[in-house]
Design an enzyme around this catalytic site. Structure first.
Site, PDB file in Angstrom:
ATOM      1  N   LYS A   1     -19.486 -39.006  95.087  1.00 50.54           N
ATOM      2  CA  LYS A   1     -18.819 -37.960  94.633  1.00 50.54           C
ATOM      3  C   LYS A   1     -19.545 -36.486  94.754  1.00 50.54           C
ATOM      4  O   LYS A   1     -18.854 -35.356  95.081  1.00 50.54           O
ATOM      5  CB  LYS A   1     -18.882 -38.185  93.018  1.00 50.54           C
ATOM      6  CG  LYS A   1     -17.718 -39.303  92.626  1.00 50.54           C
ATOM      7  CD  LYS A   1     -16.329 -39.219  93.297  1.00 50.54           C
ATOM      8  CE  LYS A   1     -15.436 -39.998  92.987  1.00 50.54           C
ATOM      9  NZ  LYS A   1     -13.998 -39.997  93.638  1.00 50.54           N
TER      10      LYS A   1
ATOM     11  N   SER B   1     -15.845 -35.815  90.887  1.00 44.25           N
ATOM     12  CA  SER B   1     -16.249 -36.446  89.452  1.00 44.25           C
ATOM     13  C   SER B   1     -17.507 -35.536  88.976  1.00 44.25           C
ATOM     14  O   SER B   1     -18.290 -34.934  89.785  1.00 44.25           O
ATOM     15  CB  SER B   1     -16.730 -37.794  89.501  1.00 44.25           C
ATOM     16  OG  SER B   1     -17.425 -38.362  88.300  1.00 44.25           O
TER      17      SER B   1
ATOM     18  N   TYR C   1     -21.841 -44.363  93.644  1.00 44.82           N
ATOM     19  CA  TYR C   1     -20.729 -43.623  92.783  1.00 44.82           C
ATOM     20  C   TYR C   1     -20.894 -42.160  93.091  1.00 44.82           C
ATOM     21  O   TYR C   1     -20.259 -41.331  93.318  1.00 44.82           O
ATOM     22  CB  TYR C   1     -20.136 -44.055  91.614  1.00 44.82           C
ATOM     23  CG  TYR C   1     -19.048 -43.451  91.005  1.00 44.82           C
ATOM     24  CD1 TYR C   1     -17.822 -43.741  91.577  1.00 44.82           C
ATOM     25  CD2 TYR C   1     -19.111 -42.369  90.198  1.00 44.82           C
ATOM     26  CE1 TYR C   1     -16.623 -42.994  91.038  1.00 44.82           C
ATOM     27  CE2 TYR C   1     -17.975 -41.572  89.649  1.00 44.82           C
ATOM     28  CZ  TYR C   1     -16.779 -42.150  90.345  1.00 44.82           C
ATOM     29  OH  TYR C   1     -15.561 -41.390  89.567  1.00 44.82           O
TER      30      TYR C   1
END
Length: 254
Positions: free
Chosen positions: A165, A146, A161
């Site tokens: 990533k 991402s 998150y």
């Protein structure tokens, strides 16, 4: 004709995780249209995706697999080999996001995100890569990263998150260097804000805050990721490994 052959996946077997909807579904269908037989790992099943692929003339199988379980992943790969043969391509897509500030998030939530997004991708890549190595397959593994692995998104807070990533991107580079000797390529793709069912569930005030930060002033569509993924999956990217392709409308370039 040369380009069609270069990007063709005819006769290949592709594993796609988390393809019940959204990006995974679009990618599974796109890889099938390029000629690959598709096997899907998901926690809830992907019957609709299988139907879309079969309606388009392709071959697909959906399996209930939790990517955080080595046992389930190994069993799923064994079933894949019976259905379509060993994996030539892996799109490691399964993942989750929890929008919570660090003081409000629990350690269990941190572990859940890291377990699925990072450890789950590692388990799948490791198991599939082992099969490729043992069978002499010059395969391609594409990990879902991402832009959040490169930048810190605002105004939402999502440290777990972002960390997961960033970990995916460096794991990808590490596996690429380690497995280059076997002819196995490992790359990642880093989408920005994409119109998916997951993003549709995001509060409107967050989505409105994102727009001025995106140079193209819009969210992307899942289909706009497909050319980069097909490049990484096919022989067109034979000299590309350890790379992360950012597809984010310019967000990370600001």
């Amino acid at each position: 004709m040369y380009l069609e052959e270069l990007f063709s996946l005819k006769g290949k077997a592709a594993l796609v995780t988390g393809a019940g909807r959204g990006i995974g579904q679009v990618v599974a269908l796109g890889l099938a249209k390029a000629g690959a037989a598709i096997v899907i790992f998901s926690r809830t099943g992907a019957d609709e995706t299988v139907r879309l692929i079969e309606d388009a003339g392709g071959k697909a199988l959906s399996l209930i697999v939790d990517v955080t379980s080595e046992e389930q992943v190994d069993k799923g790969l064994a079933e894949m080999m019976e259905f379509a043969g060993p994996p030539d391509v892996v799109f490691n897509n399964a993942g989750i996001c929890i929008h919570k500030d660090t003081f409000g998030a629990t350690i269990d939530q941190w572990r859940q995100v890291i377990d699925i997004n990072l450890t789950g991708e590692y388990i799948v890549a490791r198991a599939a890569g082992k099969i490729m190595h043992e069978r002499g397959i010059r395969g391609s593994i594409i990990n879902m990263a991402s832009m959040s692995g490169t930048v810190v998104n605002v105004p939402q807070w999502q440290a777990s998150y972002n960390a997961s990533k960033a970990g995916v991107i460096h794991m990808t580079r590490s596996l690429a260097v380690e497995w280059a000797q076997y002819g196995i390529r490992v790359n990642s793709i880093s989408p920005g804000y994409i119109n998916t069912p997951m993003s549709a569930d995001t509060p409107k005030e967050l989505r409105d805050a994102w727009m001025p930060l995106i140079p193209q002033n819009r969210m992307g569509e899942p289909e706009e990721l497909m050319p980069a993924i097909l490049y990484l999956a096919s022989g067109a990217s034979g000299y590309t490994t350890g790379s992360d392709i950012i597809v984010d409308g310019g967000y990370a370039a600001r």
